[in-house]
Scaffold this active site. Structure first.
Site, PDB file in Angstrom:
ATOM      1  N   MET A 228       0.841  -1.202   0.000  1.00  0.00           N
ATOM      2  CA  MET A 228       0.000   0.000   0.000  1.00  0.00           C
ATOM      3  C   MET A 228       0.879   1.256   0.000  1.00  0.00           C
ATOM      4  O   MET A 228       0.408   2.350   0.308  1.00  0.00           O
ATOM      5  CB  MET A 228      -0.937  -0.001   1.205  1.00  0.00           C
ATOM      6  CG  MET A 228      -1.910  -1.179   1.171  1.00  0.00           C
ATOM      7  SD  MET A 228      -3.442  -0.882   2.055  1.00  0.00           S
ATOM      8  CE  MET A 228      -2.836  -0.601   3.708  1.00  0.00           C
ATOM      9  N   GLY A 229       2.163   1.092  -0.313  1.00  0.00           N
ATOM     10  CA  GLY A 229       3.045   2.249  -0.423  1.00  0.00           C
ATOM     11  C   GLY A 229       3.514   2.777   0.921  1.00  0.00           C
ATOM     12  O   GLY A 229       3.400   2.105   1.936  1.00  0.00           O
ATOM     13  N   TYR A 230       4.070   3.985   0.902  1.00  0.00           N
ATOM     14  CA  TYR A 230       4.749   4.585   2.061  1.00  0.00           C
ATOM     15  C   TYR A 230       5.770   3.563   2.566  1.00  0.00           C
ATOM     16  O   TYR A 230       5.745   3.118   3.706  1.00  0.00           O
ATOM     17  CB  TYR A 230       3.772   5.017   3.157  1.00  0.00           C
ATOM     18  CG  TYR A 230       4.314   6.205   3.922  1.00  0.00           C
ATOM     19  CD1 TYR A 230       4.316   7.473   3.355  1.00  0.00           C
ATOM     20  CD2 TYR A 230       4.877   6.050   5.185  1.00  0.00           C
ATOM     21  CE1 TYR A 230       4.849   8.559   4.022  1.00  0.00           C
ATOM     22  CE2 TYR A 230       5.421   7.135   5.870  1.00  0.00           C
ATOM     23  CZ  TYR A 230       5.393   8.382   5.275  1.00  0.00           C
ATOM     24  OH  TYR A 230       5.928   9.459   5.932  1.00  0.00           O
TER      25      TYR A 230
ATOM     26  N   GLY B   7      10.899  -2.999   5.532  1.00  0.00           N
ATOM     27  CA  GLY B   7      10.128  -4.250   5.488  1.00  0.00           C
ATOM     28  C   GLY B   7       9.689  -4.551   4.065  1.00  0.00           C
ATOM     29  O   GLY B   7       9.848  -5.668   3.569  1.00  0.00           O
ATOM     30  N   HIS B   8       9.131  -3.524   3.399  1.00  0.00           N
ATOM     31  CA  HIS B   8       8.692  -3.707   2.007  1.00  0.00           C
ATOM     32  C   HIS B   8       9.901  -4.008   1.112  1.00  0.00           C
ATOM     33  O   HIS B   8       9.842  -4.875   0.235  1.00  0.00           O
ATOM     34  CB  HIS B   8       8.026  -2.435   1.476  1.00  0.00           C
ATOM     35  CG  HIS B   8       6.788  -2.015   2.219  1.00  0.00           C
ATOM     36  ND1 HIS B   8       6.747  -0.886   3.008  1.00  0.00           N
ATOM     37  CD2 HIS B   8       5.551  -2.556   2.279  1.00  0.00           C
ATOM     38  CE1 HIS B   8       5.529  -0.750   3.507  1.00  0.00           C
ATOM     39  NE2 HIS B   8       4.782  -1.743   3.093  1.00  0.00           N
TER      40      HIS B   8
ATOM     41  N   GLN C  17       5.470 -11.641   7.286  1.00  0.00           N
ATOM     42  CA  GLN C  17       4.982 -12.328   8.482  1.00  0.00           C
ATOM     43  C   GLN C  17       4.371 -11.325   9.466  1.00  0.00           C
ATOM     44  O   GLN C  17       3.555 -11.677  10.312  1.00  0.00           O
ATOM     45  CB  GLN C  17       6.148 -13.094   9.124  1.00  0.00           C
ATOM     46  CG  GLN C  17       5.791 -13.934  10.327  1.00  0.00           C
ATOM     47  CD  GLN C  17       4.733 -14.989  10.029  1.00  0.00           C
ATOM     48  OE1 GLN C  17       4.848 -15.727   9.048  1.00  0.00           O
ATOM     49  NE2 GLN C  17       3.701 -15.040  10.851  1.00  0.00           N
ATOM     50  N   LYS C  18       4.754 -10.055   9.324  1.00  0.00           N
ATOM     51  CA  LYS C  18       4.211  -8.973  10.158  1.00  0.00           C
ATOM     52  C   LYS C  18       2.680  -9.025  10.229  1.00  0.00           C
ATOM     53  O   LYS C  18       2.083  -8.792  11.268  1.00  0.00           O
ATOM     54  CB  LYS C  18       4.704  -7.637   9.591  1.00  0.00           C
ATOM     55  CG  LYS C  18       3.926  -6.403   9.944  1.00  0.00           C
ATOM     56  CD  LYS C  18       4.266  -5.932  11.313  1.00  0.00           C
ATOM     57  CE  LYS C  18       3.739  -4.559  11.684  1.00  0.00           C
ATOM     58  NZ  LYS C  18       2.447  -4.202  11.181  1.00  0.00           N
TER      59      LYS C  18
ATOM     60  N   GLN D 124      -3.205 -12.102   7.728  1.00  0.00           N
ATOM     61  CA  GLN D 124      -3.302 -11.853   6.282  1.00  0.00           C
ATOM     62  C   GLN D 124      -2.613 -12.967   5.488  1.00  0.00           C
ATOM     63  O   GLN D 124      -3.125 -13.445   4.475  1.00  0.00           O
ATOM     64  CB  GLN D 124      -2.675 -10.494   5.973  1.00  0.00           C
ATOM     65  CG  GLN D 124      -2.526 -10.196   4.497  1.00  0.00           C
ATOM     66  CD  GLN D 124      -2.126  -8.753   4.256  1.00  0.00           C
ATOM     67  OE1 GLN D 124      -2.941  -7.873   4.317  1.00  0.00           O
ATOM     68  NE2 GLN D 124      -0.854  -8.519   3.984  1.00  0.00           N
TER      69      GLN D 124
ATOM     70  N   SER E  90       6.396  -0.377  10.217  1.00  0.00           N
ATOM     71  CA  SER E  90       5.041  -0.237   9.702  1.00  0.00           C
ATOM     72  C   SER E  90       4.868   1.172   9.155  1.00  0.00           C
ATOM     73  O   SER E  90       5.413   2.121   9.725  1.00  0.00           O
ATOM     74  CB  SER E  90       4.030  -0.464  10.835  1.00  0.00           C
ATOM     75  OG  SER E  90       2.765   0.028  10.472  1.00  0.00           O
TER      76      SER E  90
HETATM   77  P1  AMP Z   1       1.352  -2.866   3.540  1.00  0.00           P
HETATM   78  O1  AMP Z   1       1.925  -1.848   2.605  1.00  0.00           O
HETATM   79  O2  AMP Z   1       1.402  -2.455   4.962  1.00  0.00           O
HETATM   80  O3  AMP Z   1       0.022  -3.394   3.090  1.00  0.00           O
HETATM   81  O4  AMP Z   1       2.328  -4.117   3.470  1.00  0.00           O
HETATM   82  C1  AMP Z   1       2.686  -4.706   2.250  1.00  0.00           C
HETATM   83  C2  AMP Z   1       3.432  -5.979   2.526  1.00  0.00           C
HETATM   84  O5  AMP Z   1       4.597  -5.677   3.306  1.00  0.00           O
HETATM   85  C3  AMP Z   1       2.619  -6.995   3.330  1.00  0.00           C
HETATM   86  O6  AMP Z   1       2.895  -8.290   2.853  1.00  0.00           O
HETATM   87  C4  AMP Z   1       3.139  -6.801   4.722  1.00  0.00           C
HETATM   88  O7  AMP Z   1       3.006  -7.946   5.537  1.00  0.00           O
HETATM   89  C5  AMP Z   1       4.610  -6.509   4.444  1.00  0.00           C
HETATM   90  N1  AMP Z   1       5.218  -5.825   5.583  1.00  0.00           N
HETATM   91  C6  AMP Z   1       4.783  -4.712   6.215  1.00  0.00           C
HETATM   92  N2  AMP Z   1       5.583  -4.411   7.252  1.00  0.00           N
HETATM   93  C7  AMP Z   1       6.563  -5.363   7.266  1.00  0.00           C
HETATM   94  C8  AMP Z   1       7.686  -5.621   8.116  1.00  0.00           C
HETATM   95  N3  AMP Z   1       7.984  -4.845   9.143  1.00  0.00           N
HETATM   96  N4  AMP Z   1       8.446  -6.696   7.828  1.00  0.00           N
HETATM   97  C9  AMP Z   1       8.158  -7.520   6.794  1.00  0.00           C
HETATM   98  N5  AMP Z   1       7.110  -7.328   5.972  1.00  0.00           N
HETATM   99  C10 AMP Z   1       6.328  -6.268   6.197  1.00  0.00           C
END
Ligand code: AMP
Length: 279
Positions: free
Chosen positions: A27-29, A33-34, A145-146, A150, A182
């Site tokens: 979802m960007g930003y 982790g991403h 895994q965060k 999901q 996050s």
């Molecule tokens: P989001 O943009 O928050 O929807 O996350 C996109 C992907 O990045 C999802 O698969 C999340 O589980 C993963 N993600 C988000 N935060 C982390 C993190 N700290 N470590 C590993 N993967 C992450």
């Protein structure tokens, strides 16, 4: 790096790719982790596609859809330095045109935890992920895994609908002090940022007790809960859970791989984190 906005362009670009395609939906930003998901995808695949789409259908009326942090320019710079080939960035209208009416509902594993607190959340997630998989046709898709629930939901979606791809789980990337990265951490003020560490502390405590031989889930849940309650800025605990890692059913006795997960409001943002025991 190509940045594509329309589904037609994305499908056309996909048709021309040769070799395996690793897909990272986001979802960007973006944060480390991403980027780690993209790096793992890179080691496994010839081509990498990252999507950036803040999916309106997974946000409830009380959630933060309009205020969800966005910074496309920065995201694209980060992805470019990771040598991502294609970024797919559709608009909400492109993904959900007028009279859109098809939804994907994964039952059972969506009923508890995040699903119970955020009704309709996983219907939105499963629907957008199914659409993205149909558009991108990845060989492998990478999820953090965060977001433990999901991950379970998406694995179930792929298995139940016989989708032709592999779902890969990537370990949670943390800040040096342990806070899980996050996009929502940006909402924390400096004091709340310190308090946010209580999630990781509670998970570490669970792991310590488990390593010492504690197998009674209630004992661990209540130790975690009191630790969090002692944190003045931890406004509200949504749940502290120790569940079967596969079915997400709550455990009494930790006699199989378990996911210890929690959701806590710290100031404005609601943070989630988890660890796996005994995998
Ligand atoms: P989001 O943009 O928050 O929807 O996350 C996109 C992907 O990045 C999802 O698969 C999340 O589980 C993963 N993600 C988000 N935060 C982390 C993190 N700290 N470590 C590993 N993967 C992450």
């Amino acid at each position: 790096m190509r940045v594509l906005h329309s589904i037609a362009e994305m499908k056309e670009a996909r048709r021309k790719l040769r070799g395996s395609v690793g897909f990272v939906p986001t979802m960007g930003y973006l944060h480390e982790g991403h980027l780690d998901l993209a790096r793992v995808a890179r080691t496994d695949n010839r081509n990498i596609i990252v999507s950036i789409f803040v999916n309106p259908t997974q946000f409830g009326p009380k959630d933060d859809y309009t205020s969800y942090p966005r910074d496309t320019k920065r995201d694209l710079t980060m992805l470019k330095s990771e040598k991502v080939g294609i970024v797919f960035m559709p608009s909400a209208e492109e993904m959900y045109p007028p009279r859109y009416s098809t939804w994907v509902d994964v039952e059972k594993v969506t009923e508890r935890l995040e699903g119970a607190i955020r009704p309709g959340h996983f219907r939105g997630v499963a629907t957008v992920v199914a659409k993205l998989f149909n558009i991108v046709e990845p060989t492998k898709a990478y999820f953090g895994q965060k977001d433990a629930q999901q991950l379970v939901v998406i694995k179930k979606l792929v298995a139940d609908l016989n989708m032709n791809l592999e779902v890969i789980a990537v370990p949670t990337v943390r800040e040096p002090d342990g806070l899980a990265m996050s996009s929502r951490n940006v909402y924390l003020d400096p004091e709340e940022r310190k308090s946010a560490l209580v999630l990781y502390k509670a998970l570490t405590l669970a792991q310590k007790l488990w390593r010492k031989g504690e197998r009674n889930a209630d004992v661990i849940r209540s130790e975690m809960t009191s630790l969090i309650q002692n944190e003045p800025r931890a406004a509200k605990i949504d749940y502290v859970s120790i569940a079967n890692a596969e079915t997400l059913e709550e455990l009494k006795n930790i006699d199989r791989p378990a996911v210890v997960s929690l959701a806590v409001k710290i100031g404005k943002p609601r943070l989630i984190d988890n660890i796996i025991l005994g995998a």
